[in-house]
Design a protein around this motif. Sequence first.
Motif, PDB file in Angstrom:
ATOM      1  N   GLY A   1     -36.922  -9.990  -1.835  1.00 28.02           N
ATOM      2  CA  GLY A   1     -36.577  -8.572  -1.771  1.00 28.02           C
ATOM      3  C   GLY A   1     -35.612  -8.255  -0.646  1.00 28.02           C
ATOM      4  O   GLY A   1     -35.386  -7.087  -0.330  1.00 28.02           O
ATOM      5  N   LYS A   2     -35.019  -9.282  -0.038  1.00 33.49           N
ATOM      6  CA  LYS A   2     -34.078  -9.087   1.060  1.00 33.49           C
ATOM      7  C   LYS A   2     -32.712  -9.624   0.643  1.00 33.49           C
ATOM      8  O   LYS A   2     -32.606 -10.758   0.168  1.00 33.49           O
ATOM      9  CB  LYS A   2     -34.557  -9.807   2.322  1.00 33.49           C
ATOM     10  CG  LYS A   2     -35.861  -9.249   2.874  1.00 33.49           C
ATOM     11  CD  LYS A   2     -36.272  -9.985   4.146  1.00 33.49           C
ATOM     12  CE  LYS A   2     -37.575  -9.431   4.713  1.00 33.49           C
ATOM     13  NZ  LYS A   2     -37.993 -10.167   5.932  1.00 33.49           N
ATOM     14  N   ILE A   3     -31.681  -8.826   0.831  1.00 36.18           N
ATOM     15  CA  ILE A   3     -30.337  -9.220   0.429  1.00 36.18           C
ATOM     16  C   ILE A   3     -29.827 -10.333   1.338  1.00 36.18           C
ATOM     17  O   ILE A   3     -29.820 -10.203   2.559  1.00 36.18           O
ATOM     18  CB  ILE A   3     -29.377  -8.024   0.492  1.00 36.18           C
ATOM     19  CG1 ILE A   3     -29.875  -6.888  -0.402  1.00 36.18           C
ATOM     20  CG2 ILE A   3     -27.976  -8.438   0.076  1.00 36.18           C
ATOM     21  CD1 ILE A   3     -29.115  -5.596  -0.231  1.00 36.18           C
ATOM     22  N   SER A   4     -29.385 -11.421   0.732  1.00 37.67           N
ATOM     23  CA  SER A   4     -28.835 -12.531   1.489  1.00 37.67           C
ATOM     24  C   SER A   4     -27.361 -12.284   1.776  1.00 37.67           C
ATOM     25  O   SER A   4     -26.631 -11.739   0.946  1.00 37.67           O
ATOM     26  CB  SER A   4     -28.992 -13.838   0.702  1.00 37.67           C
ATOM     27  OG  SER A   4     -28.278 -14.884   1.315  1.00 37.67           O
ATOM     28  N   ALA A   5     -26.929 -12.697   2.970  1.00 35.29           N
ATOM     29  CA  ALA A   5     -25.504 -12.576   3.307  1.00 35.29           C
ATOM     30  C   ALA A   5     -24.675 -13.522   2.448  1.00 35.29           C
ATOM     31  O   ALA A   5     -23.482 -13.309   2.239  1.00 35.29           O
ATOM     32  CB  ALA A   5     -25.282 -12.881   4.782  1.00 35.29           C
ATOM     33  N   LEU A   6     -25.317 -14.577   1.935  1.00 37.92           N
ATOM     34  CA  LEU A   6     -24.631 -15.535   1.075  1.00 37.92           C
ATOM     35  C   LEU A   6     -25.090 -15.314  -0.368  1.00 37.92           C
ATOM     36  O   LEU A   6     -26.110 -15.833  -0.813  1.00 37.92           O
ATOM     37  CB  LEU A   6     -24.941 -16.965   1.530  1.00 37.92           C
ATOM     38  CG  LEU A   6     -24.358 -17.347   2.896  1.00 37.92           C
ATOM     39  CD1 LEU A   6     -24.860 -18.705   3.343  1.00 37.92           C
ATOM     40  CD2 LEU A   6     -22.831 -17.334   2.862  1.00 37.92           C
ATOM     41  N   ASN A   7     -24.332 -14.491  -1.084  1.00 37.63           N
ATOM     42  CA  ASN A   7     -24.664 -14.126  -2.460  1.00 37.63           C
ATOM     43  C   ASN A   7     -23.444 -14.337  -3.347  1.00 37.63           C
ATOM     44  O   ASN A   7     -22.405 -14.803  -2.887  1.00 37.63           O
ATOM     45  CB  ASN A   7     -25.158 -12.676  -2.513  1.00 37.63           C
ATOM     46  CG  ASN A   7     -24.182 -11.730  -1.825  1.00 37.63           C
ATOM     47  OD1 ASN A   7     -22.995 -11.711  -2.122  1.00 37.63           O
ATOM     48  ND2 ASN A   7     -24.681 -10.945  -0.877  1.00 37.63           N
ATOM     49  N   ASN A   8     -23.569 -14.013  -4.617  1.00 39.63           N
ATOM     50  CA  ASN A   8     -22.468 -14.272  -5.553  1.00 39.63           C
ATOM     51  C   ASN A   8     -21.197 -13.518  -5.180  1.00 39.63           C
ATOM     52  O   ASN A   8     -20.095 -14.064  -5.261  1.00 39.63           O
ATOM     53  CB  ASN A   8     -22.878 -13.893  -6.973  1.00 39.63           C
ATOM     54  CG  ASN A   8     -21.770 -14.199  -7.981  1.00 39.63           C
ATOM     55  OD1 ASN A   8     -21.392 -15.347  -8.160  1.00 39.63           O
ATOM     56  ND2 ASN A   8     -21.229 -13.159  -8.606  1.00 39.63           N
ATOM     57  N   ASP A   9     -21.331 -12.241  -4.775  1.00 37.09           N
ATOM     58  CA  ASP A   9     -20.142 -11.488  -4.364  1.00 37.09           C
ATOM     59  C   ASP A   9     -19.461 -12.158  -3.178  1.00 37.09           C
ATOM     60  O   ASP A   9     -18.231 -12.235  -3.103  1.00 37.09           O
ATOM     61  CB  ASP A   9     -20.517 -10.047  -4.014  1.00 37.09           C
ATOM     62  CG  ASP A   9     -20.422  -9.124  -5.218  1.00 37.09           C
ATOM     63  OD1 ASP A   9     -20.345  -9.621  -6.351  1.00 37.09           O
ATOM     64  OD2 ASP A   9     -20.430  -7.887  -5.026  1.00 37.09           O
ATOM     65  N   LYS A  10     -20.275 -12.625  -2.222  1.00 40.77           N
ATOM     66  CA  LYS A  10     -19.710 -13.286  -1.050  1.00 40.77           C
ATOM     67  C   LYS A  10     -18.971 -14.560  -1.448  1.00 40.77           C
ATOM     68  O   LYS A  10     -17.911 -14.882  -0.899  1.00 40.77           O
ATOM     69  CB  LYS A  10     -20.818 -13.622  -0.049  1.00 40.77           C
ATOM     70  CG  LYS A  10     -20.311 -14.056   1.310  1.00 40.77           C
ATOM     71  CD  LYS A  10     -19.638 -12.892   2.034  1.00 40.77           C
ATOM     72  CE  LYS A  10     -19.301 -13.236   3.463  1.00 40.77           C
ATOM     73  NZ  LYS A  10     -18.638 -12.109   4.163  1.00 40.77           N
ATOM     74  N   TYR A  11     -19.513 -15.279  -2.416  1.00 37.14           N
ATOM     75  CA  TYR A  11     -18.850 -16.483  -2.918  1.00 37.14           C
ATOM     76  C   TYR A  11     -17.464 -16.147  -3.468  1.00 37.14           C
ATOM     77  O   TYR A  11     -16.477 -16.811  -3.159  1.00 37.14           O
ATOM     78  CB  TYR A  11     -19.709 -17.122  -4.012  1.00 37.14           C
ATOM     79  CG  TYR A  11     -18.960 -18.157  -4.834  1.00 37.14           C
ATOM     80  CD1 TYR A  11     -18.636 -19.394  -4.299  1.00 37.14           C
ATOM     81  CD2 TYR A  11     -18.582 -17.873  -6.151  1.00 37.14           C
ATOM     82  CE1 TYR A  11     -17.940 -20.336  -5.059  1.00 37.14           C
ATOM     83  CE2 TYR A  11     -17.890 -18.808  -6.912  1.00 37.14           C
ATOM     84  CZ  TYR A  11     -17.569 -20.036  -6.363  1.00 37.14           C
ATOM     85  OH  TYR A  11     -16.879 -20.957  -7.094  1.00 37.14           O
TER      86      TYR A  11
END
Length: 329
Positions: A275-285
């Motif tokens: 439930g916590k947004i990761s700084a390394l996600n698909n948008d970041k990729y």
Amino acid sequence: MKKILITGASGFIGSFIVEEAIRRGMETWAAVRRSSSREYLQDERIHFIELDFSSVEKLQKQLSEHQFNYVVHAAGVTKCLNKDDFFRVNRDGTHNFVQAIKATQHSLERFVFLSSLSIFGAIREQQPYKEIEPTDTPQPNTTYGESKLEAERTLPSDLPYIILRPTGVYGPREKDYFLMAKSIKGHSDFAVGYKQQDITFVYVKDVVQAVFLALDHGKTGNAYFLSDGQVYQSTTFSDLIHEELGRPWWIRITAPIWLLRIVTFFGDIIGHLTGKISALNNDKYQILKQRNWRCNIQPAIEELGYKPQYDLKKGVKETIKWYKEKGWL
């Protein structure tokens, strides 16, 4: 005294816009959520208003007692666990707000919408890279970019709007680029991909400059890119942070794109599980994978009188100084 409404006022960019409006002697109204921090909204001259972007009817009721000369719509989300939330907040919230503004604000002179260069996605990626032009066809490659593009498309032709599309915005109070500074202080830095990456930046105070230029004499219906007018390589930002931190020893790791894809894939999964947004996600990729972030700011220079005051070296120096003074670093 001109009356201005600023949405997203408690956010990184919004709080700087509020400060400038106060400095210019405007009657300044900050739209915030009840749960929003007011850490950077301490000036006693600020008026507060709570707005519910989920409903046109609620917004009309909340806005009906006021007449604003200017509106700056800076509210929105840049990271979400669920894709639908991007569109609910950025697109639907903007649509509802615009409809309520049209129904209630009969004295409105200008409406400035803060969008993003991200609506164009990875275009003009063949070397040598060329500037993205306002006339190019948007091909957003992130959910955030898609939602901001759809938000732009909700702006009706009979609204006196101007769109600003900044590239990566940094400065004091910003938390994403801060993670890079924190990592470098901890003796590590990460770069992604081996192919040349041309990156652009814009300091938050230059974005604010453009906002008020647009309010003053922007051309209705036009959209403007914002950067500092320079092009940097992928390691320039971290090199400057390293310098401002006194050059601590560090290890710089350059990871291939495929490895980043794996990390962000699991980052998304972990984010949904915790439930916590990761700084390394698909948008970041998609953002880190994109190689060309050049954009043509000449229309902003010629039509708005926009003159960037901060190159990356000056902006990073001021930003790191603020992080140190506030105990972030």
